[in-house]
Scaffold this motif. Sequence first.
Motif, PDB file in Angstrom:
ATOM      1  N   SER B 293       0.834  -1.206   0.000  1.00  0.00           N
ATOM      2  CA  SER B 293       0.000   0.000   0.000  1.00  0.00           C
ATOM      3  C   SER B 293       0.862   1.246   0.000  1.00  0.00           C
ATOM      4  O   SER B 293       0.502   2.244  -0.617  1.00  0.00           O
ATOM      5  CB  SER B 293      -0.932   0.053   1.207  1.00  0.00           C
ATOM      6  OG  SER B 293      -1.050  -1.151   1.824  1.00  0.00           O
ATOM      7  N   SER B 377     -10.182   2.374   5.020  1.00  0.00           N
ATOM      8  CA  SER B 377     -10.304   1.400   3.941  1.00  0.00           C
ATOM      9  C   SER B 377     -10.526  -0.001   4.515  1.00  0.00           C
ATOM     10  O   SER B 377     -10.001  -0.334   5.575  1.00  0.00           O
ATOM     11  CB  SER B 377      -9.039   1.417   3.093  1.00  0.00           C
ATOM     12  OG  SER B 377      -8.953   0.252   2.342  1.00  0.00           O
ATOM     13  N   GLU B 378     -11.315  -0.771   3.794  1.00  0.00           N
ATOM     14  CA  GLU B 378     -11.563  -2.142   4.245  1.00  0.00           C
ATOM     15  C   GLU B 378     -10.475  -3.084   3.756  1.00  0.00           C
ATOM     16  O   GLU B 378     -10.205  -4.111   4.361  1.00  0.00           O
ATOM     17  CB  GLU B 378     -12.933  -2.622   3.733  1.00  0.00           C
ATOM     18  CG  GLU B 378     -14.102  -2.007   4.444  1.00  0.00           C
ATOM     19  CD  GLU B 378     -14.113  -2.316   5.931  1.00  0.00           C
ATOM     20  OE1 GLU B 378     -13.824  -3.473   6.286  1.00  0.00           O
ATOM     21  OE2 GLU B 378     -14.395  -1.395   6.728  1.00  0.00           O
ATOM     22  N   ALA B 379      -9.841  -2.739   2.635  1.00  0.00           N
ATOM     23  CA  ALA B 379      -8.824  -3.627   2.082  1.00  0.00           C
ATOM     24  C   ALA B 379      -7.529  -3.549   2.886  1.00  0.00           C
ATOM     25  O   ALA B 379      -6.864  -4.543   3.090  1.00  0.00           O
ATOM     26  CB  ALA B 379      -8.553  -3.273   0.629  1.00  0.00           C
ATOM     27  N   ASP B 380      -7.170  -2.348   3.316  1.00  0.00           N
ATOM     28  CA  ASP B 380      -6.012  -2.194   4.183  1.00  0.00           C
ATOM     29  C   ASP B 380      -6.406  -1.226   5.279  1.00  0.00           C
ATOM     30  O   ASP B 380      -6.668  -0.058   5.022  1.00  0.00           O
ATOM     31  CB  ASP B 380      -4.810  -1.668   3.381  1.00  0.00           C
ATOM     32  CG  ASP B 380      -3.550  -1.676   4.222  1.00  0.00           C
ATOM     33  OD1 ASP B 380      -3.674  -1.774   5.469  1.00  0.00           O
ATOM     34  OD2 ASP B 380      -2.457  -1.592   3.650  1.00  0.00           O
ATOM     35  N   VAL B 383      -5.128   2.398   5.904  1.00  0.00           N
ATOM     36  CA  VAL B 383      -5.269   3.407   4.853  1.00  0.00           C
ATOM     37  C   VAL B 383      -6.576   4.172   5.075  1.00  0.00           C
ATOM     38  O   VAL B 383      -7.613   3.561   5.323  1.00  0.00           O
ATOM     39  CB  VAL B 383      -5.264   2.744   3.454  1.00  0.00           C
ATOM     40  CG1 VAL B 383      -5.638   3.746   2.387  1.00  0.00           C
ATOM     41  CG2 VAL B 383      -3.918   2.130   3.168  1.00  0.00           C
ATOM     42  N   TYR B 385      -9.071   7.555   3.609  1.00  0.00           N
ATOM     43  CA  TYR B 385      -9.259   8.387   2.423  1.00  0.00           C
ATOM     44  C   TYR B 385     -10.480   9.272   2.609  1.00  0.00           C
ATOM     45  O   TYR B 385     -11.366   8.984   3.433  1.00  0.00           O
ATOM     46  CB  TYR B 385      -9.408   7.533   1.161  1.00  0.00           C
ATOM     47  CG  TYR B 385     -10.553   6.544   1.210  1.00  0.00           C
ATOM     48  CD1 TYR B 385     -10.357   5.275   1.733  1.00  0.00           C
ATOM     49  CD2 TYR B 385     -11.821   6.885   0.734  1.00  0.00           C
ATOM     50  CE1 TYR B 385     -11.396   4.382   1.804  1.00  0.00           C
ATOM     51  CE2 TYR B 385     -12.863   5.994   0.796  1.00  0.00           C
ATOM     52  CZ  TYR B 385     -12.645   4.732   1.332  1.00  0.00           C
ATOM     53  OH  TYR B 385     -13.670   3.841   1.407  1.00  0.00           O
TER      54      TYR B 385
END
Lengths: 199, 495
Positions: B293, B377-380, B383, B385
């Motif tokens: 990331s 963020s759900e993926a990392d 992170v 935004y």
Amino acid sequence: MSQFLNSPCVDHLNAVTRILKYIKGSPGKGLLYGHNDHTGVVCYTDADWAGSPSDRRSTSGYCVSIGGNLISWKSKKQHVVARSSAEAEYRAMALAVCELIWLKQLLKELQFGKVTQMTLICDNQAALHISSNLVFHERTKYIEVDCHFVREKITSGDIKTEFVNSNDQLADIFTKSLRGPRIDYICNKLGTYNLYAPA
Amino acid sequence: MPSSVLENKIPHSILFPHESLHLLSPKVFGSTCFVHNFSPGLDKLSARSHKCVFLGFTRSQKGYKYFSPLLNRYFIFADVTFTESSFYFKSSSSPLMSSSNQTHIPIVCDSHVMSNVPIESPPSPPLKVYSRRQTSQSLPSDSPLVPDIPPSLAPTVEPDLSVAIRKGIRSTRNPSPHYTALSYHRLSQPFYACLSSISSVSIPKSIGDALAHPGWHQAMLDELSVLQNSGTWELVSLPSGKSVVGCRWVFAIKVGPDGTIDRLKACLVAKGYTQIFGLDYGDTFSPVAKMASVRLFIAMAALQRWPLYQLDVKNAFLNGDLQEEIYMEQPPGIVAQGESSGLVCRLRKSLYGLKQSHRVWFGKFSSVVKEFGMTRSEADHSVFYRHSNAGCIYLVVYVDDIVLTGSDHHGISQLKQHICHHFQTKDLGKLRYFLGIKVAQSNHGIVISQRKYALDLLEETGLLNSKSVETPWTLMPNFYLVRGSSSQILRSIED
């Protein structure tokens, strides 16, 4: 190297020393992220079939780049023995697809770039055929889970596959031991740049 | 083997009473010697020997050990001609060769050996050349263990003195090159300053040592005032049925870039290993950013020509608010006097060393950033935004290092102020150095490299001057590593 950490021997120490000596050759080498216009995600996958002489397991490797900028790579020995090179390549593809799905989700959340089809590049025709066709016979029985996983992603349109000649296979560097000029060539293609090189 | 039949002597000394067991007589370390050149293809007029410097003896073989700086090679040979009176390296007068080297060290010497040493006049020629077959030339055959003594010194040295003391005297007169190699004065100025300053202040071993030193005491008081200002704990009496977590001081010397002591740092850490799961802490997991990331951020910034900024939170772990009731001992060495001496500290904020401090810090940071309108963020999970009409802001956090990028420049500066308002933060400006990766931003793109890390690694392993190789792996076919092979197993890193 880390797989030998529980019983380090002199041979292993020599190997580590050699790696350090390789780093010594160009410690300033880094990755160049350029201002490219496209934001396509491209992934090269490769596998070294039965590359480990002690237990004949294969090594999978992949590298993911976005807009020509390398962001993620991996080289990992597979858990099980592959019976054919297509099978080994296929496992590598499944591993890379996992990474691509994660990246796609992150990019979607960040709303970065146009979410387009991601390209998966492989140098094994058989593995590509398995992934796109419904060929399913006794030779692919035991990689069923990986088979369905990759095929599902391809049919849903997230990922498209592409064939590449072995000479242009950039993921080679993660699976095989190559000669010096070949390493330099691939590193160059992957976007390494020595900031401290005498110009 | 010595036996009682032979009056505790070994057969060799009975059979050859005049011969020493040690066939190699001692020589002057660092002296010049000439090793016969056995390499084939020498023509009639070429030199017959290599000029080498004498290093010492080998344990495994019968022979002397030499080094030839010209060939960059080590030799082990017995058949060698010595020129002991001349050192290989030109002796230089070193400031460290002071009179302190002349201190006489009492050395217990073997009376048997010393009784054999005859009181004899030392060999007179100053430039004496002799070969290994030592009994033939200038030395008497019954005194192979007598080191040669320079004639000028000989009358002043009592024969009872041991070998080491005589050598000590000589080396002060004639400084051997090895002393200069071991001394400080050839080091570069910053390194010298660093070494000498570190050795002047040592890290205290006990709390008593630290309290005795004014600098360390001040450092501890500074740390305590920081902790008290942030309301880390309050003194209460321990409720029954509650356990107490210990704590200790960790001392460190911060060294500036020029090698001088920057400051002495004392850090109070809790003994987290005494905490009990379920009682003192629950979950301890905390996300850290994936390197992919971070690289994605850099790639995105490069593609869109966004600037990258970096923030650093000071004392990050002290910011977290503790949910659990944790009682800690008062800091050792500095205990409140009077009626509060029996009290314990009830922790309000997390402290370094607690099991949950990382998680608590991340939770606090996450809530502060979310207040600003960022989404996680759900993926990392590390992170964050935010998309708005003005543009987008992206943030990635790695423990206490924060990287910011995006197209909303106004929003980014607002976010910086927001974070600075809540935590003690250092704005490092443009991203230059993150997790050991150097980031260079230019008009053509962004280059990341780990040059400093690589050089540090090479320096630590002592391979800085090694020859570089083209490939990281040998190209020999059929070469592979196996687990626990028959070759010698390394005992530990120190071996």
